[in-house]
Design an enzyme around this catalytic site. Structure first.
Site, PDB file in Angstrom:
ATOM      1  N   HIS A   1     -25.863  19.893  17.150  1.00  0.00           N
ATOM      2  CA  HIS A   1     -26.018  21.333  17.312  1.00  0.00           C
ATOM      3  C   HIS A   1     -27.199  21.622  18.246  1.00  0.00           C
ATOM      4  O   HIS A   1     -28.246  20.992  18.131  1.00  0.00           O
ATOM      5  CB  HIS A   1     -26.266  21.959  15.940  1.00  0.00           C
ATOM      6  CG  HIS A   1     -26.111  23.436  15.901  1.00  0.00           C
ATOM      7  ND1 HIS A   1     -24.957  24.074  16.295  1.00  0.00           N
ATOM      8  CD2 HIS A   1     -26.978  24.425  15.514  1.00  0.00           C
ATOM      9  CE1 HIS A   1     -25.112  25.383  16.137  1.00  0.00           C
ATOM     10  NE2 HIS A   1     -26.328  25.620  15.678  1.00  0.00           N
TER      11      HIS A   1
ATOM     12  N   SER B   1     -24.644  29.339  18.643  1.00  0.00           N
ATOM     13  CA  SER B   1     -24.841  29.337  17.204  1.00  0.00           C
ATOM     14  C   SER B   1     -24.724  30.778  16.676  1.00  0.00           C
ATOM     15  O   SER B   1     -23.714  31.430  16.905  1.00  0.00           O
ATOM     16  CB  SER B   1     -26.182  28.698  16.853  1.00  0.00           C
ATOM     17  OG  SER B   1     -26.262  28.405  15.481  1.00  0.00           O
ATOM     18  N   ALA B   2     -25.759  31.297  15.991  1.00  0.00           N
ATOM     19  CA  ALA B   2     -25.696  32.693  15.561  1.00  0.00           C
ATOM     20  C   ALA B   2     -25.567  33.615  16.772  1.00  0.00           C
ATOM     21  O   ALA B   2     -24.988  34.704  16.673  1.00  0.00           O
ATOM     22  CB  ALA B   2     -26.935  33.055  14.749  1.00  0.00           C
TER      23      ALA B   2
ATOM     24  N   ASP C   1     -21.409  18.945  16.026  1.00  0.00           N
ATOM     25  CA  ASP C   1     -22.166  20.172  15.795  1.00  0.00           C
ATOM     26  C   ASP C   1     -22.701  20.293  14.368  1.00  0.00           C
ATOM     27  O   ASP C   1     -23.772  20.857  14.141  1.00  0.00           O
ATOM     28  CB  ASP C   1     -21.253  21.388  16.068  1.00  0.00           C
ATOM     29  CG  ASP C   1     -21.810  22.304  17.133  1.00  0.00           C
ATOM     30  OD1 ASP C   1     -23.040  22.347  17.310  1.00  0.00           O
ATOM     31  OD2 ASP C   1     -21.015  22.987  17.801  1.00  0.00           O
TER      32      ASP C   1
ATOM     33  N   GLY D   1     -30.171  30.989  15.867  1.00  0.00           N
ATOM     34  CA  GLY D   1     -31.243  30.755  14.918  1.00  0.00           C
ATOM     35  C   GLY D   1     -30.870  31.180  13.514  1.00  0.00           C
ATOM     36  O   GLY D   1     -31.734  31.591  12.729  1.00  0.00           O
ATOM     37  N   ALA D   2     -29.567  31.100  13.208  1.00  0.00           N
ATOM     38  CA  ALA D   2     -29.054  31.379  11.857  1.00  0.00           C
ATOM     39  C   ALA D   2     -29.318  32.814  11.414  1.00  0.00           C
ATOM     40  O   ALA D   2     -29.356  33.094  10.216  1.00  0.00           O
ATOM     41  CB  ALA D   2     -29.652  30.395  10.842  1.00  0.00           C
TER      42      ALA D   2
END
Length: 568
Positions: A468, A224-225, A349, A137-138
């Site tokens: 992504h 991701s994160a 992605d 979630g960045a």
């Protein structure tokens, strides 16, 4: 007594015995295999038990605190414990964070809780491998339960636990300003969200045996994160001996958005928004500020362009703090030398992000200007000046010919975004892991299942590959738990990924662990560079080597050999 009087008595005895046998059989059939109340270091917890098939059960515990309610901009502390039995039957709230529109907040500061799924067969499980999930979630948003629709949660661990016969744990950690804001010095060093993750891993290591898990066989995995977080957790010296294996999906510590090397500048921006000074008093003031105001002040600039890609705006990230990260990530791979590692990316992605910078790539009618390709590459190679941008453009357009098609240009933009944001850093991390490894094994993959929204009447182009986050639904078994939304081919892919992932968690080898796989996944090394392409048609032809080697060499060798310039 005559024989006539004996007949009813014998009959009655036989019927009574039959009734007893039936009752016993019913009792056995209805008997639940469950852990019941579990004793942890903080106190007793009681979850819920579900029958998930013939003689198969899952215990689910939701909302177990693994740390005390966190103090603002401080490392997490152990939970003081509780009296009685904690009913662990509901997900805790997400950590305080921005909503998607960045105009309000949701969640709570008291958010350091985890969830556990434990599978059982005919007897209560013991010594199971453990898989600890870290969400993405960045570093701005997310929760241990994931997105939900009609009480269907993305990160529901039941399918993965049951089908793979592993314990699944999902955890919460601080995000946004409260998790990653840093003054760049010891007054507020940052990385609080990473410390939360580390505290959860340590809690699992200390307590999971009571849930039937093996603390010596913990796999951390994330996307991701969360994938970058997994990478950080293997590189920090603070997890030594606790992590046996790790899986990074679409994110590693080397991604350009994963580390902020000038956190002070952004901290001062946030401070001004909440009326705090930017001198030596800044940290003390920020710690006293309203948490919702702090969270709102930690928004990102969502207005992007080819000259200002949105991925470069993700400034709330990890910091080189001299503690959790004592050095640059590329210098810490010796800490992961004994950890088995899988890392990979999705073949498109970068689409989710680069489409915000160059919206025309999603249009069936509007051409993408080749000049946009130049502008994006110039932004991504800015520190190398015009020479870097020129070499990048030459590398990415070498296959165009004199008259490239509309689709070719659009795909090139997506490839650039994918390479820069995810794929090249992931390949670099694989090389570094394989090079530093002692007992740790290394595996590389490319996920290429086409996005389910691609097509004429959708917002995505027909040539769309795996965007992504597209891999998440398959790892968590959604084609099985919500079958009406998927085809049989999707269930095949989900079965493959669950098999590879949980085999790896059991043995360190994705091919061996009790579940059959469609093809042997070879180990990655610096000689063969082998990887596995994952989609619904994975077979013996899905093993490749030297994944995008030309572009790996461009970003890691050719571009880096150029002199760095401040600006032009």
């Amino acid at each position: 007594m005559s024989c006539g009087h004996l007949v009813p008595t014998v009959w009655s005895v036989r019927m009574a015995k039959l009734e007893i046998l039936v009752l016993v059989a019913v009792a056995v059939f209805l008997e639940t295999v469950s852990l019941g109340v579990v004793t942890t270091e903080g106190g007793r917890v009681q979850g819920e038990n579900f029958s998930v098939g013939y003689r198969r059960y899952v215990d689910r515990f939701r909302g177990i605190p693994f740390a005390a309610p966190p103090k603002r901009f401080e490392k997490p502390q152990r939970h003081p414990g509780w009296d009685g039995t904690l009913k662990a039957t509901a997900f805790a709230r997400r950590c305080l964070q921005l909503n998607l529109l960045q105009i309000d907040t949701m969640g709570d500061e008291d958010c350091l809780y985890l969830n556990i799924w434990v599978p059982h067969g005919t007897t209560v499980s013991t010594n199971l491998p453990v898989m600890v999930w870290i969400y993405g979630g960045a570093f701005l948003l997310g929760g241990s339960m994931g997105a939900n629709f009609l009480d269907i949660y993305l990160y529901d661990g039941q399918e993965l636990a049951d089908r793979g016969n592993v314990i699944v744990v999902t955890l919460g950690y601080r995000v946004g300003s409260l998790g990653f804001l840093s003054t760049g010095d010891s007054s507020m060093p940052g990385n609080y969200g990473l410390w939360d993750q580390q505290a959860a891993i340590a809690w699992v290591y200390r307590n999971i045996r009571a849930f039937g898990g093996n603390p010596s066989n913990i796999t951390v995995f994330g996307e991701s994160a969360g994938g970058a977080s997994v990478s950080f957790q293997t590189l920090t010296p603070h997890n030594k001996g606790m992590i046996r294996r790790a899986i990074s999906q679409s994110g590693v510590a080397l991604c350009p958005w994963a580390v902020n090397r000038n956190p002070r500048e952004y901290a001062e921006q946030v401070a001004r928004k909440v009326n705090c000074p930017t001198d030596s008093r800044m940290a003390a003031c920020l710690k006293m500020a309203d948490p919702k105001a702090l969270t709102l002040a930690g928004s990102i600039d969502i207005i992007s362009s080819p000259d200002k890609p949105i991925v470069n705006n993700l400034v709330l990230a990890a910091t080189i703090d001299g503690d959790f990260l004592p050095d640059e990530p590329q210098n810490l791979f010796h800490n992961a030398a004994a950890i088995d590692y899988i890392a990979g990316a999705n073949d498109m992605d970068g689409h989710l992000f680069i489409a915000l910078d160059v919206p025309s790539i999603n249009s069936q009618l509007v051409d993408t200007d080749p000049n946009d390709v130049k502008r994006v590459l110039a932004a991504f190679t800015k520190e190398k000046g015009s020479i870097g941008a020129t070499k990048a453009y030459s590398t990415y357009t070498s296959h165009w010919g004199s008259n490239p098609s509309r689709e070719t240009i659009k795909k090139t933009v997506v490839a650039i975004g994918t390479d820069y944001t995810f794929l090249i850093p992931t390949q670099t991390a694989l090389y570094l892991h394989a090079e530093a490894a002692t007992t740790g094994r290394t595996y590389s993959y490319l996920f290429s299942e086409p996005n389910r929204m691609g097509g004429l009447l959708s917002p995505y182009p027909s040539w769309m590959g795996a965007d992504h986050t597209d891999d998440l639904q398959f790892v968590f078994g959604k084609p099985f738990s919500t079958p009406l939304g998927y085809w049989d081919s999707h269930r095949n892919l989900s079965g493959y990924m669950i098999a590879y992932w949980t085999n790896f968690a059991k043995t360190g080898d994705p091919n061996s662990g009790g579940l059959s796989v469609p093809v042997t996944w070879p180990r990655f090394n610096s000689n063969t560079h082998q990887f596995l392409e994952l989609n619904h048609d994975t077979n013996s032809k899905s093993v490749g080597n030297q994944q995008r080697l030309t572009y790996v060499q461009f970003w890691t060798r050719d571009l880096q050999s150029l002199p760095t310039v401040a600006s032009e």
